[in-house]
Design a protein around this motif. Structure first.
Motif, mmCIF file in Angstrom:
data_model
loop_
_atom_site.group_PDB
_atom_site.id
_atom_site.type_symbol
_atom_site.label_atom_id
_atom_site.label_comp_id
_atom_site.label_asym_id
_atom_site.label_seq_id
_atom_site.Cartn_x
_atom_site.Cartn_y
_atom_site.Cartn_z
ATOM 1 N N ALA A 1 50.033 18.145 -9.739
ATOM 2 C CA ALA A 1 50.005 17.456 -11.270
ATOM 3 C C ALA A 1 49.591 16.233 -11.291
ATOM 4 O O ALA A 1 49.022 15.642 -10.174
ATOM 5 C CB ALA A 1 51.479 17.681 -11.652
ATOM 6 N N HIS A 2 49.894 15.597 -12.335
ATOM 7 C CA HIS A 2 49.203 14.184 -12.478
ATOM 8 C C HIS A 2 50.602 13.418 -13.054
ATOM 9 O O HIS A 2 51.537 13.948 -13.565
ATOM 10 C CB HIS A 2 48.123 14.001 -13.491
ATOM 11 N N HIS B 1 49.964 24.496 -18.324
ATOM 12 C CA HIS B 1 49.106 25.578 -18.406
ATOM 13 C C HIS B 1 48.837 26.432 -17.248
ATOM 14 O O HIS B 1 48.775 27.657 -17.268
ATOM 15 C CB HIS B 1 47.544 25.287 -19.099
ATOM 16 N N VAL B 2 48.827 25.637 -16.124
ATOM 17 C CA VAL B 2 48.738 26.330 -14.833
ATOM 18 C C VAL B 2 50.093 26.868 -14.509
ATOM 19 O O VAL B 2 49.852 28.032 -13.971
ATOM 20 C CB VAL B 2 48.426 25.093 -13.708
ATOM 21 N N TYR C 1 51.600 23.866 -7.252
ATOM 22 C CA TYR C 1 50.302 23.332 -7.654
ATOM 23 C C TYR C 1 50.438 21.863 -7.961
ATOM 24 O O TYR C 1 51.566 21.255 -8.261
ATOM 25 C CB TYR C 1 49.985 24.129 -8.925
ATOM 26 N N ARG D 1 50.993 18.218 -21.585
ATOM 27 C CA ARG D 1 50.606 19.721 -20.920
ATOM 28 C C ARG D 1 49.544 19.357 -19.929
ATOM 29 O O ARG D 1 49.746 20.117 -18.932
ATOM 30 C CB ARG D 1 49.993 20.420 -22.123
ATOM 31 N N PHE D 2 48.429 18.421 -20.213
ATOM 32 C CA PHE D 2 47.561 18.167 -19.250
ATOM 33 C C PHE D 2 47.986 17.658 -18.035
ATOM 34 O O PHE D 2 47.741 17.490 -16.777
ATOM 35 C CB PHE D 2 46.234 17.828 -19.699
ATOM 36 N N ASN E 1 41.091 25.548 -18.807
ATOM 37 C CA ASN E 1 41.251 24.115 -19.122
ATOM 38 C C ASN E 1 41.027 23.589 -20.476
ATOM 39 O O ASN E 1 41.038 22.422 -20.792
ATOM 40 C CB ASN E 1 40.550 23.168 -18.204
ATOM 41 N N ARG F 1 38.374 16.802 -17.000
ATOM 42 C CA ARG F 1 39.398 17.648 -16.759
ATOM 43 C C ARG F 1 39.800 18.678 -17.551
ATOM 44 O O ARG F 1 40.158 19.845 -17.232
ATOM 45 C CB ARG F 1 40.468 16.895 -16.343
ATOM 46 N N ARG G 1 50.466 19.730 -16.156
ATOM 47 C CA ARG G 1 49.525 20.882 -16.002
ATOM 48 C C ARG G 1 50.322 22.284 -16.116
ATOM 49 O O ARG G 1 50.609 23.309 -15.483
ATOM 50 C CB ARG G 1 49.121 21.023 -14.435
#
Length: 324
Positions: free
Chosen positions: A142-143, A126-127, A140, A120-121, A282, A259, A124
């Motif tokens: 991401a990672h 949640h964004v 947006y 999820r993080f 976050n 983060r 992202r």
């Protein structure tokens, strides 16, 4: 079956269930595995006190003082939770009662919960969800999980399950445990020594807490640790709330020193409605829900049924998951 009669039985199940799943399902799962034995379910406080008088092998979530006082023949208590700190262990030890726990029952579901939180993080989501709620089509950044370092504090059954599920993602893993000389499934294994732990934090992208709450782990992640960890790191706590200093976490979140955080447990717990942690975009909060699985009683019954057979065969000193 009339659960109120006093016929002989082999296993007594106490009345408290868990995760909103009826305790009858646990008794049924035991009966499926112990077809040549009698499993009784005590559905009222009076039945617990009455039936435990003759019971040698008892399983349940709790063992209250009045029920234990009525247990004159108890030899094994199979705790239906992984943790046993809530039990009257001193009294059980004095009586010579063997105690087992449910270690391993939560491995798959909590492993999946942690993996989901990390992804999820990483991507992202949640964004994306916030933008979807606003019907806003806007790219947006991401990672990427591959190549990241994941530090897992606690290498018990849950920590091992988390490590196994991370293997296909090409990450480097660091395990933290009391006895690092035992090794483990992670690429590296360290102890709780302050310097070693901080050195690991300095290169950690995802910090997963999967340890019991002890004198060593209480407040393990505090202000100094959150200053040491990389500002792009994510904290995932499925251990116990007090393993993290909540005030220090709030300070880190407000100062962009981290983060984000995925918290299945909090301190205090339940988290009050007016607590500031609710207001961070976050921070992911789940209500101590990582332990829920529809397979809970099935996995628990596998462990307990095996121990019933060992106990009946005279192997009472060699029970699976024995903690006392």
């Amino acid at each position: 079956m009339n659960e109120g009669n006093t016929d002989e039985f082999d296993v007594l199940v106490l009345r408290k269930g868990t995760h909103g799943i009826p305790i009858e399902q646990y008794a049924a799962a035991l009966r499926e595995r112990l077809t040549d034995r009698t499993v009784r379910l005590a559905r009222t406080p009076a039945q617990e006190r009455e039936l435990i008088d003759d019971a040698e092998f008892v399983t349940g979530m709790l063992l209250s003082d009045d029920v234990l006082e009525a247990a004159t023949n108890l030899e094994v208590f199979a705790c239906a939770y992984a943790g046993t700190g809530h039990l009257p262990l001193d009294q059980l030890e004095e009586r010579g009662v063997a105690v087992t726990n449910a270690s391993g029952v939560h491995g798959p579901n909590i492993g999946e919960h942690v993996l989901g939180a990390i992804l999820r993080f990483t991507r992202r989501f949640h964004v994306g969800q916030r933008q979807q709620d606003r019907r806003e089509w806007r790219h947006y950044q991401a990672h990427e999980l591959q190549g990241s370092t994941v530090t897992i504090v606690g290498l018990g059954a849950i920590g091992q399950a988390i490590t196994e599920r991370l293997e296909p993602f090409g990450v480097d893993t660091i395990g933290v445990r009391y006895t690092p000389e035992k090794g483990g499934p992670t690429d590296e294994v360290i102890g709780f020594d302050g310097d070693a732990f901080h050195e690991a934090l300095a290169r950690t992208d995802y910090l997963v807490l999967a340890c019991p709450l002890t004198e060593t782990t209480r407040g393990l992640v505090g202000r100094e640790e959150l200053l040491t960890i990389d500002p792009e790191a994510v904290l995932v706590n499925i251990a116990r709330g007090p393993v993290v200093d909540t005030d220090a976490l709030l300070e880190a979140l407000r100062g962009n020193q981290i983060r984000g955080a995925s918290l299945d447990v909090t301190d205090p717990e339940p988290l009050p409605e007016d607590h500031p942690l609710w207001n961070f975009g976050n921070v992911q909060i789940t209500p101590h829900n990582a332990g829920h699985t529809p397979k809970y009683y099935d996995r628990l019954a596998d462990i307990v049924a095996e121990n019933v057979e060992r106990f009946d065969a005279g192997d009472g000193a060699d029970l699976r998951n024995q903690v006392l």
